[in-house]
Scaffold this active site. Structure first.
Site, PDB file in Angstrom:
ATOM      1  N   GLU A 239       0.814  -1.214   0.000  1.00 20.23           N
ATOM      2  CA  GLU A 239       0.000   0.000   0.000  1.00 20.23           C
ATOM      3  C   GLU A 239       0.854   1.273   0.000  1.00 20.23           C
ATOM      4  O   GLU A 239       0.862   2.040   0.974  1.00 20.23           O
ATOM      5  CB  GLU A 239      -0.954   0.007   1.200  1.00 20.23           C
ATOM      6  CG  GLU A 239      -1.956  -1.133   1.172  1.00 20.23           C
ATOM      7  CD  GLU A 239      -2.935  -1.114   2.347  1.00 20.23           C
ATOM      8  OE1 GLU A 239      -2.889  -0.171   3.146  1.00 20.23           O
ATOM      9  OE2 GLU A 239      -3.738  -2.049   2.457  1.00 20.23           O
TER      10      GLU A 239
ATOM     11  N   GLU B 102      -4.590  -9.138   0.800  1.00 21.56           N
ATOM     12  CA  GLU B 102      -5.156  -8.954   2.144  1.00 21.56           C
ATOM     13  C   GLU B 102      -6.664  -8.796   2.012  1.00 21.56           C
ATOM     14  O   GLU B 102      -7.148  -8.093   1.128  1.00 21.56           O
ATOM     15  CB  GLU B 102      -4.655  -7.678   2.834  1.00 21.56           C
ATOM     16  CG  GLU B 102      -3.261  -7.730   3.362  1.00 21.56           C
ATOM     17  CD  GLU B 102      -2.834  -6.429   4.051  1.00 21.56           C
ATOM     18  OE1 GLU B 102      -3.687  -5.708   4.603  1.00 21.56           O
ATOM     19  OE2 GLU B 102      -1.632  -6.137   4.010  1.00 21.56           O
TER      20      GLU B 102
HETATM   21  C1  BG6 Z   1      -3.969  -3.028   5.972  1.00 18.34           C
HETATM   22  C2  BG6 Z   1      -2.507  -2.992   6.298  1.00 18.34           C
HETATM   23  O1  BG6 Z   1      -4.314  -1.969   5.139  1.00 18.34           O
HETATM   24  O2  BG6 Z   1      -4.834  -2.994   7.077  1.00 18.34           O
HETATM   25  C3  BG6 Z   1      -2.163  -3.817   7.520  1.00 18.34           C
HETATM   26  O3  BG6 Z   1      -1.725  -3.416   5.188  1.00 18.34           O
HETATM   27  C4  BG6 Z   1      -3.140  -3.528   8.637  1.00 18.34           C
HETATM   28  O4  BG6 Z   1      -0.834  -3.549   7.886  1.00 18.34           O
HETATM   29  C5  BG6 Z   1      -4.549  -3.852   8.160  1.00 18.34           C
HETATM   30  O5  BG6 Z   1      -2.846  -4.184   9.830  1.00 18.34           O
HETATM   31  C6  BG6 Z   1      -5.616  -3.666   9.239  1.00 18.34           C
HETATM   32  O6  BG6 Z   1      -5.535  -2.382   9.751  1.00 18.34           O
HETATM   33  P1  BG6 Z   1      -6.350  -1.855  11.018  1.00 18.34           P
HETATM   34  O7  BG6 Z   1      -6.090  -0.405  11.027  1.00 18.34           O
HETATM   35  O8  BG6 Z   1      -7.780  -2.182  10.800  1.00 18.34           O
HETATM   36  O9  BG6 Z   1      -5.818  -2.542  12.218  1.00 18.34           O
END
Ligand code: BG6
Length: 459
Positions: free
Chosen positions: A166, A363
């Site tokens: 990202e 992801e």
């Molecule tokens: C993603 C990131 O966008 O979101 C991760 O690449 C991150 O590193 C994940 O942990 C979840 O984020 P959050 O802010 O909901 O804990």
């Protein structure tokens, strides 16, 4: 079976170095911006949890790799910590880190789990941040050297490399929206950071291609933008949100050029970063082999409700408002919308606008607060996570049936991990991590995911 996936589909999960490794005495890791800011600006982090208390992958990688094997993963993404490998970002390599990463990669390979290795997941070494981080052009060269060091040290164990996770986030969160260190709010500086990150990506790809044969790519968002209505004002708002937050980055990476509409707007508001013809030539000649797409939530927008103060700080939000759609389905823990159909729209976008490049979901996941409330007989009964993954996979499956080159699905994440700002508030893992005891226990969704992998699909 109703939803079957190809034989070689990548199944697994993702994490990142800073979020999962933890720190050990004598590990000789250098400080990065998260080690620094989670202490110095501790109040910005949920319950003040710092990087000192992240999960224990550094110490327990063997057991963790076994846990992945127990769920039948065939692939797993993590990142190398730049400041662990090269504590000051540019100098001596930390041999403890080399040992750790080689052992961990060997362990994955021995268990038949393909390592997907990312070079940068939001974690600038502090020594380089002190020199301006990616705002400083010199850091592009430092990143290139770091990337080359990683390729030299680990390429025999890694077939899939990624330059950035990202790449918009360090620019947007660190230099425009006050979420990540250095907490600057200045669009032009954010645009400079993003441009330099794109150049750093190009340099790393170039170095890799000159000497190695595996695949190299990048991990990004392709967040679909949905306008409130078909009213021209809403459509224009959606167009602008897409231009600033998706096309600006994605077209540079996937089409080799920034969208032509961007420069006149930035020049009109005196926000154009320095971009040379050599920069544009490098962007033009750089291609990738594999695209990772992270997807959590859609972006819904509408026309501005109120006029903006054009003497204020420039922002893409001058051109659109976020739209809170009535009746939207929410993940209330995280405060974001759940919209599985977007998986299909993302796949179609890649198919139609980006040459149907090879890609995978790098992801996807659902972060839930107070997950201990769902523990029964020692196991988190996370049926909501199973439903979430199922629905997302169903839409992905539909797009694949229509010719999308999607090669895999990685869940965020493997074991509950520390997250930027939210620390351990929302749990995302297939394994629960008990913060008191450090114990890791599989959740119901982990066992379900194993059956999907083994059956290559689900009903
Ligand atoms: C993603 C990131 O966008 O979101 C991760 O690449 C991150 O590193 C994940 O942990 C979840 O984020 P959050 O802010 O909901 O804990």
């Amino acid at each position: 079976m109703k939803y079957t996936f190809p034989k070689n589909f990548f199944w697994g999960a993702a994490t990142s170095a800073t979020q999962s490794e933890g720190r050990e005495a004598n590990d000789q890791k250098g400080e990065n911006i998260w080690d620094y800011s989670s202490v110095k600006y501790n109040y910005r982090f949920y319950q003040g949890v710092t990087t000192e208390q992240t999960s224990t992958f550094y110490k327990e990688y063997k057991e963790d790799v076994q846990r992945m094997a127990d769920l039948s993963f065939n692939s797993f993404r993590t990142s190398i910590s730049w400041s662990r490998l090269i504590p000051d970002g540019v100098g001596e390599v930390n041999q403890e880190a080399v040992r750790f990463y080689r052992n961990m990669l060997e362990e994955l390979n021995q268990k038949g789990i393909q390592p997907f290795i990312n070079l940068y997941h939001f974690d600038m070494p502090m020594k380089l941040q002190e020199k301006g981080g990616f705002e400083n052009r010199e850091v592009i060269e430092a990143f290139k050297k770091y990337a080359e060091t990683c390729f030299e040290l680990f390429d025999d164990l890694v077939a899939y490399w990624f330059t950035f996770n990202e790449p918009m986030i360090p620019a947007e969160a660190g230099y425009l929206h006050d979420r990540h260190y250095p907490y600057v709010v200045d669009f032009k500086r954010a645009a400079t950071v993003m441009h330099h990150i794109i150049l750093a990506h190009c340099e790393a790809v170039k170095s890799y291609r000159a000497a190695y044969q595996g695949k190299i790519g990048i991990i990004m968002d392709i967040i679909p933008v949905y306008p409130r209505s078909q009213n021209p004002a809403d459509l224009k708002a959606a167009e602008m949100a897409d231009l600033f937050y998706t096309r600006s980055l994605n077209e540079a990476i996937l089409k080799g050029a920034y969208p032509a509409e961007l420069r006149p707007i930035l020049e009109q508001y005196d926000q154009m970063p320095e971009v040379t013809s050599e920069d544009l030539a490098l962007i033009k000649e750089t291609t990738i082999d594999l695209l990772g797409v992270n997807y959590y939530k859609p972006r819904r927008v509408k026309a501005k409700e109120y006029l903006v103060d054009v003497n204020g700080i420039f922002s893409p939000e001058w051109f659109f408002d976020d739209y809170i759609m009535p009746g939207r389905r929410m993940n209330t823990s995280r405060g974001i919308e759940i919209y599985p159909e977007a998986m299909y729209d993302i796949a179609k976008k890649i198919q139609n606008d980006y040459g149907n490049i090879d890609w995978f979901i790098s992801e996807n996941g659902i972060g839930i607060q107070n997950e201990e409330a769902f523990i029964e007989e020692g196991m988190v009964q996370d049926d909501y996570r199973i439903d979430f993954v199922k629905e997302h996979l169903q839409w992905l499956h539909k797009a694949m049936a229509e010719g999308s080159n999607c090669l895999g699905y990685h869940m965020w994440t493997f074991v509950d991990c520390w997250s930027w700002i939210n620390a351990y508030k929302n749990r995302y893992g297939f394994y629960r991590m008990d913060l008191e005891t450090g114990e890791k226990t599989v959740k119901k969704s982990g066992l379900w995911f194993k059956t999907v992998i083994e059956n290559k699909g689900f009903d």
